[in-house]
Design an enzyme around this catalytic site. Structure first.
Site, PDB file in Angstrom:
ATOM      1  N   HIS A 138     -11.677  -3.793   8.848  1.00 62.46           N
ATOM      2  CA  HIS A 138     -12.200  -3.659   7.478  1.00 62.46           C
ATOM      3  C   HIS A 138     -13.546  -2.929   7.438  1.00 62.46           C
ATOM      4  O   HIS A 138     -14.297  -3.097   6.487  1.00 62.46           O
ATOM      5  CB  HIS A 138     -12.405  -5.038   6.836  1.00 62.46           C
ATOM      6  CG  HIS A 138     -11.170  -5.686   6.308  1.00 62.46           C
ATOM      7  ND1 HIS A 138     -10.147  -6.100   7.104  1.00 62.46           N
ATOM      8  CD2 HIS A 138     -10.795  -6.016   5.045  1.00 62.46           C
ATOM      9  CE1 HIS A 138      -9.198  -6.668   6.372  1.00 62.46           C
ATOM     10  NE2 HIS A 138      -9.567  -6.628   5.108  1.00 62.46           N
ATOM     11  N   GLU A 151       0.806  -1.219   0.000  1.00 67.69           N
ATOM     12  CA  GLU A 151       0.000   0.000   0.000  1.00 67.69           C
ATOM     13  C   GLU A 151       0.840   1.271   0.000  1.00 67.69           C
ATOM     14  O   GLU A 151       0.548   2.221  -0.727  1.00 67.69           O
ATOM     15  CB  GLU A 151      -0.947   0.021   1.194  1.00 67.69           C
ATOM     16  CG  GLU A 151      -2.191  -0.840   1.031  1.00 67.69           C
ATOM     17  CD  GLU A 151      -1.936  -2.312   1.240  1.00 67.69           C
ATOM     18  OE1 GLU A 151      -0.823  -2.675   1.657  1.00 67.69           O
ATOM     19  OE2 GLU A 151      -2.853  -3.110   0.996  1.00 67.69           O
TER      20      GLU A 151
HETATM   21  C1  LIG Z   1      -2.774  -4.356   4.060  1.00 67.09           C
HETATM   22  C2  LIG Z   1      -3.781  -5.143   3.343  1.00 67.09           C
HETATM   23  N1  LIG Z   1      -3.870  -5.042   2.012  1.00 67.09           N
HETATM   24  C3  LIG Z   1      -4.780  -5.757   1.340  1.00 67.09           C
HETATM   25  C4  LIG Z   1      -5.627  -6.588   2.006  1.00 67.09           C
HETATM   26  C5  LIG Z   1      -6.671  -7.370   1.243  1.00 67.09           C
HETATM   27  N2  LIG Z   1      -6.234  -8.756   1.196  1.00 67.09           N
HETATM   28  C6  LIG Z   1      -6.622  -9.621   2.134  1.00 67.09           C
HETATM   29  S1  LIG Z   1      -5.917 -11.080   1.961  1.00 67.09           S
HETATM   30  C7  LIG Z   1      -5.077 -10.606   0.591  1.00 67.09           C
HETATM   31  C8  LIG Z   1      -4.183 -11.555  -0.086  1.00 67.09           C
HETATM   32  C9  LIG Z   1      -3.122 -12.015   0.852  1.00 67.09           C
HETATM   33  O1  LIG Z   1      -2.336 -12.973   0.259  1.00 67.09           O
HETATM   34  P1  LIG Z   1      -1.318 -13.793   1.117  1.00 67.09           P
HETATM   35  O2  LIG Z   1      -0.605 -12.883   2.040  1.00 67.09           O
HETATM   36  O3  LIG Z   1      -0.489 -14.589   0.181  1.00 67.09           O
HETATM   37  O4  LIG Z   1      -2.208 -14.727   2.017  1.00 67.09           O
HETATM   38  P2  LIG Z   1      -3.232 -15.826   1.498  1.00 67.09           P
HETATM   39  O5  LIG Z   1      -4.543 -15.106   1.343  1.00 67.09           O
HETATM   40  O6  LIG Z   1      -2.726 -16.363   0.252  1.00 67.09           O
HETATM   41  O7  LIG Z   1      -3.283 -16.812   2.595  1.00 67.09           O
HETATM   42  C10 LIG Z   1      -5.364  -9.286   0.296  1.00 67.09           C
HETATM   43  C11 LIG Z   1      -4.817  -8.538  -0.841  1.00 67.09           C
HETATM   44  C12 LIG Z   1      -5.522  -6.652   3.404  1.00 67.09           C
HETATM   45  N3  LIG Z   1      -6.340  -7.409   4.136  1.00 67.09           N
HETATM   46  N4  LIG Z   1      -4.582  -5.954   4.051  1.00 67.09           N
END
Ligand SMILES: Cc1ncc(C[n+]2csc(CCOP(=O)(O)OP(=O)(O)O)c2C)c(N)n1
Lengths: 327, 339
Positions: free
Chosen positions: A131, A62
């Site tokens: 959120h 971000e």
């Molecule tokens: C700071 C932030 N940016 C974006 C999000 C939205 N978001 C939630 S989970 C996710 C993907 C995360 O991927 P990863 O860290 O690989 O974990 P996974 O979901 O694959 O277990 C995103 C973009 C968030 N919750 N927090």
């Protein structure tokens, strides 16, 4: 273009796609905005229309997304950066508040940062404390940032088009509870100007000043108040919180003598606090009651839907407080 | 430390898998609180393999996909399920939900819905452990997507600089929402980045829980002696990012291939082929776990909604005044006599 029935979400997409067609310097960047089409579907298929060079998927970074938008804006692009949830704004606050907001001023007016940061906020999906916030107060508290918060389908379109005309950084906060709301949109109709509030309903007894989803709660409450209690309410939709259109508010409050401010953000030091102070200062001699703030509780949002729903203003609460203003 | 034999690892993985399947059902029945539910099916070996070498007193933080990790650390599935359903009987009294579950008694310093948000806490927990000479370690669990966050690098640098008893565990399920790892990182060899900070860094295939547990054993032993580490565990997220995501960004062939990386089935097959457990014994175990988890669903569904007044509790410590409700404040103001 003719009047069309559309959703808040699709109106936003139309605004983006038209702006991108008109100006090749407009780019969209953020997490999942391209192939995925945006977490809330706003940028769906834009990548097919404009390609991955202009609809740019980013890593989950971000601070760098906002910071890169700042640099792009300073060097001739018109970036529309997306922050998936306004709650993540804290991670970007240095780039937003210390860089984007201050560059024009610090550097003596040499250059501005004409970027739009699109994001969404508010309650309604039981998404929990990280959120579901309404953080517009952070933005309004930062000189140098503009702030737009559309409540209607028309404004989803027009305010986004207008935000893309601004010479300074605009934070554009959508409401997660409004994306599927339907309404009529005439893209060619002349909209209210940038920075102008609109009066969505007129009544002599009480002025409710609000924005974003609470506009709908206020309108619903106003119907009940008129129908069941004989209280006639004016509802003002601010549309932009910075600039703040006080010229529209002042005569209305002076005429009615009673004002209520409704905001989903927490009450203390929030947007409602600012509006209420402003109204009190400017309209004091005309007021028959203190200006009341109907705002979010001073607490984080719970995941429990029951607690969530009751921690922000509801139409019932607005009706109840309005009635007490006349008791 | 737990029993780390394959039968135990299998049982723990089976419990995680079944719990997650039941959570999915809870969601479909409309009984889970909210729109956000992230299942870790396919990632069981990471949770179980690492947690097998954690001890009482160790602490950890997880990301938004952390049910399995918490369960593997000994969480009560009833209270977890109730939390996911937003009920008073849940771990956080229905305020946290799936993405914000925690239990200090089990060393769970919190699940986090901010990608990367829980990572730096382990640096602080590592400082505590060293200061108090507790011998504890602290583990940050996160997804590959979190490697896009600067806070990870700031945290790894501090951990390495101060030689803290800390491990960074990256559960690399190949995707952050709809973005494949190679679309989000210039160098998908994630351990190389950690190595650049001087951490003991390794990647292990999550298909085999024993491999994960062995790697974790090594790195955790080192961490307890002040050698911070990074472990990346390769696996595949079987389902969509969140419960409603049908993962249109992956094709069926890829998903079918990915689901072959099933650590639970792999362990089951191995138990049979090595003659450690019979198919009948495994079936009995699976049935026992299933009925335990059914019980958790019943517990969650039967739980009470939180009391409305509880919304003002725990913003501050119990010794402090609670925030004044908006309604009370407004009633007070409006009850004032006019001038
Ligand atoms: C700071 C932030 N940016 C974006 C999000 C939205 N978001 C939630 S989970 C996710 C993907 C995360 O991927 P990863 O860290 O690989 O974990 P996974 O979901 O694959 O277990 C995103 C973009 C968030 N919750 N927090």
């Amino acid at each position: 273009m003719a009047v069309q029935q559309t959703t808040y979400r699709d109106a936003l997409r139309l605004a983006l796609s038209e702006a991108m067609t008109k100006d090749e310097n407009v780019i969209v960047m953020g997490e999942e905005v391209g192939r995925y089409g945006g977490a809330y579907g706003v940028t769906k298929d834009l990548i097919k229309e404009f390609g991955p060079e202009r609809v740019i998927d980013t890593p989950i970074s971000e601070a760098a997304i906002v910071g890169a938008a700042v640099g792009a804006a300073m060097t001739g692009l018109r970036p529309v950066a997306e922050l998936m949830y306004v709650d993540f704004i804290g991670m970007t606050m240095d780039q937003l508040a210390n860089q984007a907001a201050k560059i024009r001023y610090m550097f003596g007016g040499q250059i501005g940062v004409p970027m739009v940061l699109r994001t969404q906020g508010g309650t309604g999906r039981s998404a929990g404390a990280q959120h579901s916030q309404s953080l517009e107060g952070y933005i309004m508290h930062t000189p140098g940032l503009r702030l737009a918060m559309p409540a209607t389908v028309e404004d989803a379109y027009h305010l986004l088009r207008q935000s893309l005309q601004q010479p300074d950084p605009v934070v554009f906060i959508e409401h997660k509870g409004l994306y599927t709301m339907k309404g009529a949109l005439d893209p060619d109709a002349a909209p209210a100007g940038w920075g102008e509030a609109t009066v969505l309903r007129e009544g002599d007894d009480l002025v409710i000043v609000t924005y974003s989803r609470q506009v709908h709660h206020a309108l619903e409450a106003a119907e009940t108040l008129a129908g069941a209690h004989g209280i006639n309410v004016t509802v003002v939709d601010l549309r932009t919180l910075n600039p703040l259109d006080f010229d529209t508010i002042r005569p209305l409050v002076e005429a009615a003598g009673r004002a209520m401010v409704v905001s989903e953000g927490v009450m203390t030091c929030g947007v409602a606090a600012e509006l209420s102070a402003r109204i009190t200062e400017e309209c004091f001699d005309f007021l028959e009651e203190p200006v009341v703030r109907v705002a979010g509780e001073d607490i984080p949002i719970s995941v429990s839907p029951l607690l969530e729903q009751n921690s922000v203003p509801t139409p019932e609460l607005i009706v109840d407080i309005a009635r007490k203003m006349f008791a | 430390m737990k029993n780390t034999t394959l039968p135990q690892l299998y049982e723990d993985m089976r419990r995680v898998r079944t719990f997650e399947e039941r959570v999915g059902e809870l969601f479909v029945r409309g009984k889970s609180a909210g729109s956000m539910l992230h299942l870790s099916i396919g990632e069981e070996s990471a949770a179980v393999g690492v947690c097998a070498h954690m001890r009482d007193g160790d602490t950890f933080t997880t990301h938004h996909r952390g049910h399995g990790i918490f369960l593997a650390r000994g969480a009560d599935p009833d209270r977890m399920m109730a939390e996911i359903a937003g009920k008073e009987s849940g771990y956080c009294h229905g305020k946290g939900g799936s993405m914000h579950i925690a239990d200090m008694g089990l060393g769970h310093l919190g699940a986090n819905a901010i990608v990367g948000g829980g990572i730096p806490s382990v640096v602080g927990a590592g400082l505590s452990a060293r200061h108090k000479k507790s011998g504890a370690i602290s583990v940050a669990f996160f997804g590959d997507g979190a490697t896009g966050q600067g806070i990870l690098y700031e945290s790894m640098n501090m951990a390495a600089l101060w030689k803290l008893p800390v491990i960074f565990v990256c559960i690399n399920n190949q995707y952050g929402m709809g973005t494949r790892i190679d679309q989000a990182t210039a160098n998908p060899n994630l351990h190389e980045r950690a190595a650049a900070f001087g951490l003991a860094a390794r990647t292990v295939d999550g298909l085999d829980v024993e491999d994960v547990a062995d790697a974790a054993a090594d790195l955790i032993a080192g961490a307890r002696e002040g050698r911070p580490a990074f472990l990346s565990i390769d696996c595949y997220r079987f389902f969509g990012h969140a419960r409603k995501d049908k993962s249109p960004y992956r094709d069926e062939a890829e998903e079918a291939e990915g689901r072959k990386k099933d650590p639970v089935l792999r362990a089951r097959d191995k138990l049979i082929s090595d003659g450690l457990m019979s198919e009948a014994e495994l079936d009995a175990l699976d049935t026992r776990v299933a009925s335990e988890m059914d019980g958790s669903i019943d517990f969650a569904v039967a739980g009470n909604e939180p009391q409305m007044q509880s919304m003002f509790r725990d913003v501050y410590a119990p010794s402090q005044p609670e925030p004044e409700p908006v309604r009370t404040r407004l009633d007070r103001i409006l009850a004032q006599e006019p001038r």
